[in-house]
Scaffold this motif. Structure first.
Motif, short mmCIF file in Angstrom:
data_model
loop_
_atom_site.label_atom_id
_atom_site.label_comp_id
_atom_site.label_asym_id
_atom_site.label_seq_id
_atom_site.Cartn_x
_atom_site.Cartn_y
_atom_site.Cartn_z
N MET A 80 -6.58 0.62 15.59
CA MET A 80 -5.97 1.31 14.46
C MET A 80 -6.75 2.59 14.15
N TRP A 84 -6.23 -0.80 3.98
CA TRP A 84 -5.64 -0.86 5.33
C TRP A 84 -5.36 -2.29 5.79
N THR A 107 -0.28 -6.39 4.34
CA THR A 107 0.95 -5.66 4.09
C THR A 107 0.94 -5.12 2.66
N MET A 128 5.73 -3.25 4.33
CA MET A 128 5.36 -3.05 5.72
C MET A 128 3.85 -3.18 5.87
N GLU A 137 -1.25 -0.19 7.34
CA GLU A 137 -1.57 0.96 8.18
C GLU A 137 -0.33 1.81 8.46
N GLN A 138 0.84 1.19 8.51
CA GLN A 138 2.08 1.96 8.68
C GLN A 138 2.44 2.68 7.38
N VAL A 151 0.80 5.99 7.13
CA VAL A 151 1.47 7.02 7.93
C VAL A 151 2.67 7.58 7.16
N VAL A 152 3.40 6.70 6.50
CA VAL A 152 4.54 7.14 5.69
C VAL A 152 4.05 8.06 4.57
N PHE A 175 5.64 9.87 14.11
CA PHE A 175 6.45 9.12 13.15
C PHE A 175 7.90 9.60 13.16
N SER A 220 11.43 7.76 14.41
CA SER A 220 12.54 7.59 13.46
C SER A 220 13.84 8.16 14.00
#
Length: 199
Positions: free
Chosen positions: A1, A99, A102, A110, A113-114, A117-118, A151, A155
């Motif tokens: 990660m 981190w 969820t 989610m 860690e995702q 990014v968002v 990202f 998408s």
């Protein structure tokens, strides 16, 4: 990660605020049907939402609700409050606990860690939106550009069509040899050549 640091993206948004004139608040932005004031209100809300996500704390009952941003709701103290909220956002994601596991933001759950990014994607893209709408230059670090490109590329894949709806507009065709940031914009449904005059 790979841990993402939100400082550069947040600092760029804060830098842009000084260049936003009061008479530009009603101007259009690259986000369809979204004025500068509504975009600023969205940044005010997302900075809180992603801070709560990092801290794994549910939003208060009177917290911002995604999709309800509007020019009318923009806090008159946004020039002071938004930098403070962005600073808290950066600090929150520097906690290693942010981190783990969820988390939830805007009704979406989610891996944490995702979610980071968002958060980065939101800061970078809306920073660019604000810069373009107010006639200012915009800079993004190579690391942040790479993360946002990955990202937005993901998408834009056909199998992600359902998840993309409401997040990005239709993909804008950008040459394959265009700069990485321009390609990221295209995948995010933005025209890299957008100007207020072309709105």
């Amino acid at each position: 990660m790979s841990v993402i640091d939100l400082e550069s993206a947040a600092r760029e948004v804060v830098r842009l605020l000084d260049g936003v004139a009061d008479d530009q608040l009603d101007d259009p932005t690259p986000c369809a049907d979204t004025s500068v004031a509504a975009l600023l209100d969205h940044l005010m809300g997302l900075s809180l939402a992603f801070t709560w996500a990092a801290r794994k704390t549910p939003p208060p009952g009177d917290g911002p609700r995604p999709g309800t941003e509007s020019a009318e709701q923009l806090d008159p103290q946004w020039r002071t409050l938004l930098p403070q909220r962005l600073d808290e956002l950066v600090k929150a994601w520097r906690d290693p606990l942010a981190w783990e596991g969820t988390t939830e933001a805007g009704g979406v759950t989610m891996p944490a860690e995702q979610m980071a990014v968002v958060a980065l994607d939101e800061l970078v893209l809306h920073g660019w939106d604000l810069a373009r709408a107010t006639g200012q230059p915009f800079t993004c670090t190579p690391a942040d550009t790479a993360a946002v490109l990955a990202f937005t590329t993901a998408s834009a894949q056909p199998e992600q069509a359902a998840g993309r709806e409401g997040l990005f507009g239709p993909v804008v065709e950008v040459p394959e040899d265009a700069p990485a940031f321009d390609r990221a914009l295209g995948f995010a449904g933005r025209d890299p050549a957008w100007t207020p005059e072309s709105a």
